[in-house]
Enzyme design. Sequence first.
Site, PDB file in Angstrom:
ATOM      1  N   HIS A 400     -18.663 -36.948 -36.881  1.00 43.03           N
ATOM      2  CA  HIS A 400     -18.289 -37.533 -35.586  1.00 43.03           C
ATOM      3  C   HIS A 400     -16.936 -37.015 -35.102  1.00 43.03           C
ATOM      4  CE1 HIS A 400     -16.581 -40.586 -32.882  1.00 43.03           C
ATOM      5  NE2 HIS A 400     -17.819 -40.624 -32.414  1.00 43.03           N
ATOM      6  N   CYS A 708     -28.483 -26.536 -29.854  1.00 43.44           N
ATOM      7  CA  CYS A 708     -27.387 -27.383 -29.398  1.00 43.44           C
ATOM      8  C   CYS A 708     -26.560 -27.930 -30.547  1.00 43.44           C
ATOM      9  CB  CYS A 708     -27.909 -28.517 -28.533  1.00 43.44           C
ATOM     10  SG  CYS A 708     -29.068 -29.574 -29.406  1.00 43.44           S
TER      11      CYS A 708
HETATM   12  C1  PEP Z   1     -27.712 -31.681 -34.441  1.00 47.25           C
HETATM   13  O1  PEP Z   1     -28.163 -32.393 -35.340  1.00 47.25           O
HETATM   14  O2  PEP Z   1     -27.530 -30.461 -34.544  1.00 47.25           O
HETATM   15  C2  PEP Z   1     -27.349 -32.294 -33.151  1.00 47.25           C
HETATM   16  C3  PEP Z   1     -26.990 -31.538 -32.131  1.00 47.25           C
HETATM   17  O3  PEP Z   1     -27.380 -33.661 -33.067  1.00 47.25           O
HETATM   18  P1  PEP Z   1     -26.216 -34.611 -33.649  1.00 47.25           P
HETATM   19  O4  PEP Z   1     -25.079 -33.746 -34.086  1.00 47.25           O
HETATM   20  O5  PEP Z   1     -25.846 -35.521 -32.537  1.00 47.25           O
HETATM   21  O6  PEP Z   1     -26.928 -35.274 -34.779  1.00 47.25           O
END
Ligand code: PEP
Length: 756
Positions: A400, A708
């Site tokens: 986070h 992403c």
């Molecule tokens: C991922 O898991 O790569 C993603 C983009 O989602 P998050 O980081 O919010 O789990």
Amino acid sequence: MRENPVVWLEDVSKGDISLVGGKGANLGEITKLGIPVPPAFIVTSHSYLHFLERPGLIQKIRRTLETLDINQNTQLQEASSQIKESIISAPMPSSIDEAIRKAYHRLGRGLVAVRSSATAEDLPEASFAGQQRTFLNIEGEDRVVAAVQECWASLFEPRAIFYRVQHGFDDLKVGIAVPVQRMVQAEISGVLFTAEPVSGNREQICIEAIYGLGEAVVSGEVTPDRYIVDKRELTILHKMVVKQEQKLVKNPQADGSTRECNVWVALSSREQKKQTLPDEEIIALARIGKKIERHYGSPQDIEWARENDKFYIVQTRPITTLKEAVDVEEEEVKAPLLLSGSAATPGVGSGPVTIVRNISEMDRIKEGNVLVAEMTSPDFVPAMKRAAAIVTDKGGVTSHAAIVSRELGKPCVVGTEVATQTLEDGQLVTVVVKLDGSPGRVYEGRVAVDKEEAEFLGEDVRTLTKVLVNLADPDLAEEMASRDVDGVGLLRAEFIVAHIGEHPRYMLDHGRGAEFVEKLTEGITKFARAFHPRPVVYRTNDFKTNEYRNLKGGEAYEEVEENPMLGYRGCSRYINDRDVFKLEIETIKRVRERYKNLWVMLPFVRTVGELAQAKEILQEEGLRSSQDFKLWMMVEVPSNVILLDDFIDVGLDGISIGSNDLTQLTLGVDRDNSRLAELFDERNDAVLWSLERVISIAKRRGITYSICGQAPSFYPELTAKLVEWGVTSVSVSPDMINRTRQIMAEVERRLGKVPI
Ligand code: PEP
Ligand code: MG
């Protein structure tokens, strides 16, 4: 000179940007240095403004713009076509027409490149990047005149209008210059960077070379040789010689009336294996690069070509991608080193330490403090916004703290293990983070460190692959929409939900579902409005149980799980707690009443059955794939990779790789575990294998495929690979937008995928 409709390259210098655009001014400047540049004349911006005075033309353009609602995509497209048509069809004033024809003759006739370059200095270049057109291999005076008009018209591409109207700039005061340059028919060509573009090393020069034309339109087979030269000594440090089987050359049969006038020619087997540029020429070229850099005082990205054994420089512009590199070596900093950890967000930040041990202490963080915590969670975000830098005990580079600090642009070190124990409240520290593989560091006191702030000044960086941005904070939407991005590739819902602060199920049970929808709508609308008509891919809430529990009322609804990363999250929740999912769907529909550019992406889908059920709920509620509504799924569980064809069979418009979760689950490394941080590496062959497989399947199935996760924001070399594999778009953190665009441009250029 200003009165002449055209000026010659040798008569302009870098102060003439408003007359001849950045491209023309730069080439004029280096011509004066004695650097060989193919001869060119430039149709000045004054000529364009004079042309606009054609009877009725300005009035017509103004009328179209006055009635235009830029938020209506179809209207915007139509207005753009109408204006472009008016510009192309208006007769060229005879004084300009004659001047162009005369100059073309003086240039020696033959093939030319007609380029364009906006000249408004007070507008961010990014708003124009990639908007204006370039025409190669143009021949004949009529076609040159027509190409000039087409370049002018390209000032009214939809996105450029959108940006100017939105920011209150007068469309008709923005100028454009058009350089017309003799085409170089290169036997060898390539690019030269006066700093190593991936590592950001300024002591090195990097040269890429291929046989034949660099502007190849046909994609594919050619990978350039790559040479690394020591900038100070001008000695070759490293050579990567690549076998090139064929080269692209101008088609001898072409008559200049078509742009498809290049042909592939096979290279002899001796040539194929030969180093493309001999050593002495590598050095000679590096010397030219060094001279140009010395003149400008900043790293340059240079396009070059060799014709008849002579080098020509066809373009130079500042490298815009070294922005994140903080120019500091450990030994340069004399202050005591207190701590180190994983480098999460690059930058330098000083201030007094404030240790936050639980959420109730959040208000203690004042503007400019260094926030120190065991780990951050969504409730920390307002405090993170006030902080000068962030340091945590736990977490890896996809935790986070890392993701949010990256979005907010706050220097951040994660996984120090002991920050909350070794640092003290009020202690003055400096956080220094580079993204070159070295650890993030915390020094005692306020340490002066030079930050490299190379600004984005490049022009016309266009790519076929799209650059999207990962966002979560609605307050950043406006600013990010003005950047050179093609949309939002990951809108994380969690930030807005954390801001609402109450568990949605708790709100529903207290008859306040509508209030939840209201607040979520407000947040998402900010993105959809700011980016319209570019797509905003909204990722439905992927809170884990521990995060849900932190919301007001959450404790009553969420179990304490041993392992929330593998717990009740993602798509499972949508199926099991439909009413809460319906609140999100309701919100999406509300926003879409006004902004149709909002799409949906489902995270953490474990099985094909789950996807089918979630899709059914969306359809029942009226969200069906259509021309303007797209449904994407994140690929972040290995089952998604293994059974991708089956998932696609359910019906998807696109997928986006969530490399954070995918790496965690492929390697079995908890992404929040700082002890295992070194093992968490998206460049592991098992992960790369998955990425390549996913892209090739999605490509075969004809759906959009993006990424992403944080990977391309940390490892630019991965972006290069993804582009080579043909990814449709890459979504990155805001600080990587320009760098990613640049890397894409370099790779596409190497692959011969040149945007026209
Ligand atoms: C991922 O898991 O790569 C993603 C983009 O989602 P998050 O980081 O919010 O789990
Ligand atoms: Mg994820």
